[in-house]
Design a protein around this motif. Structure first.
Motif, mmCIF file in Angstrom:
data_model
loop_
_atom_site.group_PDB
_atom_site.id
_atom_site.type_symbol
_atom_site.label_atom_id
_atom_site.label_comp_id
_atom_site.label_asym_id
_atom_site.label_seq_id
_atom_site.Cartn_x
_atom_site.Cartn_y
_atom_site.Cartn_z
ATOM 1 N N SER A 76 0.816 -1.213 0.000
ATOM 2 C CA SER A 76 0.000 0.000 0.000
ATOM 3 C C SER A 76 0.850 1.264 0.000
ATOM 4 C CB SER A 76 -0.931 0.010 1.208
ATOM 5 O OG SER A 76 -1.692 1.211 1.227
ATOM 6 N N SER A 134 0.610 5.566 9.099
ATOM 7 C CA SER A 134 0.047 5.767 7.763
ATOM 8 C C SER A 134 -0.457 7.199 7.594
ATOM 9 C CB SER A 134 -1.107 4.789 7.533
ATOM 10 O OG SER A 134 -1.867 5.141 6.409
ATOM 11 N N ILE A 140 -6.891 2.692 5.883
ATOM 12 C CA ILE A 140 -6.238 1.394 5.716
ATOM 13 C C ILE A 140 -6.699 0.403 6.774
ATOM 14 C CG2 ILE A 140 -4.192 1.956 7.111
ATOM 15 C CD1 ILE A 140 -4.129 0.018 3.792
ATOM 16 N N THR A 406 -4.015 3.179 -6.349
ATOM 17 C CA THR A 406 -4.536 2.729 -5.061
ATOM 18 C C THR A 406 -6.058 2.793 -5.042
ATOM 19 O OG1 THR A 406 -2.538 3.431 -3.920
ATOM 20 C CG2 THR A 406 -4.490 3.161 -2.564
ATOM 21 N N GLY A 410 -7.286 1.676 0.170
ATOM 22 C CA GLY A 410 -5.838 1.683 0.342
ATOM 23 C C GLY A 410 -5.063 0.505 -0.189
ATOM 24 N N ARG A 411 -5.684 -0.385 -0.949
ATOM 25 C CA ARG A 411 -4.926 -1.477 -1.571
ATOM 26 C C ARG A 411 -4.224 -0.915 -2.812
ATOM 27 N NH1 ARG A 411 -5.965 -7.031 -1.162
ATOM 28 N NH2 ARG A 411 -8.074 -6.537 -0.451
#
Length: 547
Positions: A76, A134, A140, A406, A410-411
């Motif tokens: 990520s 993050s 996420i 993305t 958040g992947r």
């Protein structure tokens, strides 16, 4: 409460809220005792831990699947600077940590030389640190939660199984293919269609199951074909095409879901495939056996509810283009879908003339079909919906540059391979040949098509996970303390479609829960944004009636 389970020794251990690892004794009893407090269970691999708990009739509400979460955090962009993301490749980066437990050796490895299992406590701490640092921890963290919930759902669906009538399946195969043949023979209808294929190109001993042999004889018959794919063959006019396409369709049914499949995968009135959550890089599920994610409509009539029970079948209407509209904040495109049928709304806006044009153009925009009919329609869609089309175009350009894209939660997409980067570097050098430049350009466009779709398909997969997690929670309330297979429960999932098996008296309540969950999934991803994600719901006796 956080409880980390550890299986690195012959005696299972647990750490409760950061305490020392202590033996748990009987796993099912230990989990059942603490589950009353609704802890978050942390373990290395749901597919190892949860099936044995379900077998002991112990169900858990929440977990963190460290293997699945590690894969997300590793790639990520939201956690790119974390120690976890920048560390060397290690055991947590393996596709699977260890085979599932065997009855005869519950805690032993099949391979004595296998790499030791990693420390789940240390990994959980590393993952929490990555989330905390993050740029958007809430975003996420939500993805990790629903990814882990998906792993629980996959294990529960395998445990419960999809209701399946072997007799109905056999009758369907007999009606379509003819009676079951003896070993080594083709069913009667398949054999008859094959004779028509052979006669059309005058090859009495043709083996159509060999692509090399079939391609050779088609070319000998004067057909200019590069492959034997049905998409290429469908555009050719020749007497062999119609029976050949029919043969391929019937042969596919026989090989993928014929009598051998039935005997292998259906037992005690249930189909129990091996689901693989996150098995596709976009976050979509895969299967490692049974082919559940490619269940053809021809055999869905064999999926029959138990006596006194019903199937509630629901699918999200035009999920990916609606996800695209919400991702881009394209209000014009949201307005087109507000009445229910997005493609009809695009026609009503005057952008295109027919629904088929709207569908082809939108699929081309999301999947990179920039030639042919979709290529002609795409400029019109871009003028009408500049934000939506601009989003996928920018995702494609990012991929062509070798950058990541993305999803909503958040992947991030994996980077292109070293070979890809070398090809791009070779094409930009002073001594680059025309062939190298052409090859690099082709590879860049191909990767751009991947990233173009990644951001939409991956976000749609996140919506589906949120949808299922919400459904699971609502069905748990309906169960009112009953074991989950004695009440309404999820039994099937296919990208944007679910099936719930429930007592007939619960069907209407389940249908309402499914719709409410779709609304909640939209809020979880997009907050109060006005895009709706309508679902079509049917209450049926067998799956085939739903379509």
């Amino acid at each position: 409460m956080i409880i980390v389970l550890d299986r690195r020794s012959t005696e299972l251990r647990a750490s409760v809220d950061g305490g020392e690892l202590e033996p748990v004794g009987d796993l099912a009893a230990f989990v059942a005792r603490f589950e009353r407090d609704r802890p978050r269970w942390v373990w290395d691999d749901t597919s190892w831990w949860y099936p044995q708990l379900l077998a002991a009739r112990v169900r858990v509400d929440r977990c963190f699947d460290l293997r699945l979460c590690h894969s997300i955090l590793r790639l990520s962009e939201l956690t790119a600077g974390s120690q976890l993301a920048t560390a060397p490749i290690g055991p947590w980066d393996r596709p699977a940590l260890e085979p599932r437990p065997r009855d005869d050796a519950l805690f032993e490895l099949d391979d004595a030389d296998a790499e030791p299992l990693p420390d789940p406590v240390a990994e959980f701490q590393a993952q929490r640190a990555a989330v905390a640092a993050s740029s958007e921890p809430g975003r996420i963290d939500r993805l990790l939660a629903v990814e882990s919930a998906g792993a629980l759902i996959a294990a529960e669906m395998q445990y419960a199984g999809l209701p399946w009538r072997a007799r109905e399946h056999d009758e369907i195969l007999t009606r379509i293919l003819g009676p079951r043949p003896r070993a080594g023979e083709r069913p009667a209808r398949l054999a008859a269609v094959l004779e028509r294929v052979r006669a059309a190109i005058d090859v009495p001993d043709l083996n159509p199951d060999s692509p090399v042999e079939l391609l050779k004889h088609l070319r000998n018959a004067g057909l200019a074909v590069a492959s034997t794919s049905q998409w290429e063959l469908a555009d050719i006019e020749h007497p062999v095409i119609e029976p050949l396409l029919e043969y391929k369709k019937l042969a596919r049914l026989l090989s993928a879901n014929g009598w051998t499949w039935l005997e292998t995968w259906v037992a005690d009135g249930r189909f129990r495939p091996d689901y693989v959550p996150g098995g596709v890089v976009t976050g979509r599920w895969a299967t490692s056996g049974g082919g559940a994610l490619q269940l053809p409509k021809q055999i869905r009539g064999a999926v029959v509810a138990d006596p006194g029970w019903s199937l509630v079948v629901a699918d999200a209407a035009q999920l990916e283009p609606r996800i695209l509209a919400a991702l881009a904040g394209d209000r014009a495109m949201m307005t087109a879908g507000a009445a229910g049928d997005l493609y009809a709304g695009i026609v009503a806006s005057g952008t295109v003339e027919t629904r088929d044009q709207a569908k082809v153009g939108m699929l081309g925009a999301m999947y990179g079909g920039t030639t042919g009919e979709s290529g002609r329609i795409l400029p019109r869609l871009a003028r009408a919906y500049p934000r939506a089309i601009g989003l996928v175009e920018e995702a494609a350009r990012a991929g062509e540059r070798g950058e990541k894209v993305t999803t909503r939660l958040g992947r991030s997409s994996p980077p292109p391979s070293e070979a890809w980067r070398e090809a791009q570097a070779d094409a930009s050098g002073e001594s680059a040949t025309e062939a190298a430049t052409k090859r690099a350009r082709s590879q860049a466009r191909s990767w751009g098509r991947f990233t173009r779709n990644f951001v939409v398909q991956g976000s749609a997969a996140e919506w589906a996970l949120c949808w299922m997690a919400s459904i699971r929670a609502r069905l748990r309330e309906l169960a009112d303390g009953a074991w989950f297979t004695d009440s309404a429960h999820l039994v099937f999932f296919l990208h944007d479609e679910i099936v719930v098996h429930c007592p007939a008296g619960q069907a209407e309540s389940v249908a309402a829960a499914v719709r409410e969950s779709a609304e909640e999934a939209g809020r979880l991803l997009f907050g109060s944004w006005p895009e709706r994600f309508p679902v079509t719901v049917a209450i049926v006796d067998n799956y085939g009636q739903a379509k």
